[in-house]
Design a protein around this motif. Sequence first.
Motif, PDB file in Angstrom:
ATOM      1  N   LEU A  56       0.819  -1.214   0.000  1.00 26.15           N
ATOM      2  CA  LEU A  56       0.000   0.000   0.000  1.00 26.15           C
ATOM      3  C   LEU A  56       0.850   1.260   0.000  1.00 26.15           C
ATOM      4  O   LEU A  56       0.482   2.259  -0.627  1.00 26.15           O
ATOM      5  CB  LEU A  56      -0.930   0.000   1.209  1.00 26.15           C
ATOM      6  N   LYS A  57       1.979   1.233   0.702  1.00 26.57           N
ATOM      7  CA  LYS A  57       2.848   2.405   0.706  1.00 26.57           C
ATOM      8  C   LYS A  57       3.411   2.680  -0.683  1.00 26.57           C
ATOM      9  O   LYS A  57       3.675   3.819  -1.045  1.00 26.57           O
ATOM     10  CB  LYS A  57       3.985   2.209   1.706  1.00 26.57           C
ATOM     11  N   THR A  58       3.582   1.621  -1.464  1.00 20.94           N
ATOM     12  CA  THR A  58       4.129   1.771  -2.804  1.00 20.94           C
ATOM     13  C   THR A  58       3.111   2.374  -3.764  1.00 20.94           C
ATOM     14  O   THR A  58       3.444   3.226  -4.587  1.00 20.94           O
ATOM     15  CB  THR A  58       4.595   0.404  -3.339  1.00 20.94           C
ATOM     16  N   ILE A  59       1.855   1.938  -3.646  1.00 23.39           N
ATOM     17  CA  ILE A  59       0.862   2.345  -4.639  1.00 23.39           C
ATOM     18  C   ILE A  59      -0.213   3.282  -4.100  1.00 23.39           C
ATOM     19  O   ILE A  59      -1.030   3.770  -4.870  1.00 23.39           O
ATOM     20  CB  ILE A  59       0.170   1.114  -5.250  1.00 23.39           C
ATOM     21  N   ARG A  60      -0.239   3.506  -2.788  1.00 27.26           N
ATOM     22  CA  ARG A  60      -1.266   4.291  -2.102  1.00 27.26           C
ATOM     23  C   ARG A  60      -2.560   3.481  -1.990  1.00 27.26           C
ATOM     24  O   ARG A  60      -3.032   2.925  -2.976  1.00 27.26           O
ATOM     25  CB  ARG A  60      -1.551   5.634  -2.780  1.00 27.26           C
ATOM     26  N   PRO A  61      -3.140   3.422  -0.796  1.00 24.60           N
ATOM     27  CA  PRO A  61      -4.298   2.553  -0.561  1.00 24.60           C
ATOM     28  C   PRO A  61      -5.467   2.810  -1.498  1.00 24.60           C
ATOM     29  O   PRO A  61      -6.113   1.881  -1.959  1.00 24.60           O
ATOM     30  CB  PRO A  61      -4.681   2.872   0.888  1.00 24.60           C
TER      31      PRO A  61
END
Length: 199
Positions: A168-173
């Motif tokens: 999630l930190k990589t792609i944004r939730p």
Amino acid sequence: MNIHSVPRPSADLASRLLESALALFAERTYEGTQMPTVAQHARVGVGSIYRYFPSKEALGNAAFRHAKGGLLAELTRTTAEPADSTREEFAQIWQGFTRFAGSYPAAFAFLEHQQHDTFLDAESRALAAEIDAFSTGFIERGQQAGEIRDGDPLLLVALALGAFGGLLKTIRPQLITELSPEALAGAESAVWDLLHRKT
């Protein structure tokens, strides 16, 4: 006091205050957020917030229960149908997490911060224990079936959640539900590999 105990005519305002609190807690952390900032974000006077939440701790607990309860409800919905295997049950749980994270990114980010021990009351801790029992119950059933590796169930849950949080930190939730089915399936498979007992 939680959202369910707010008088009916004022429920909309209480909900708005909770959503503002969650947004700010996710962005600034609980410790870094002041009550006047929550009121300002919700576009109400500072006095209004204290009519529903008499202290910052009361607001924090209400926000925690709102978020954690929502996650538990989503997981309960997605696992309502009995699964034929541990792998299928994992897929159901994965769907619940991705749906909740995509629909309520601030709430999920707040829960992921793991910053709650300083203010949680007994009711909030009981809810946290309930969702821990849901997660570890899945691990224990999988271990008994020989499909999940040996180890402390809480540790294995933490590893899987850490991997999911990293995604999630990589792609944004809020964008997780916009990933291609192939990308989501690949991420799910990678997290399952953390748990799966290799033959």
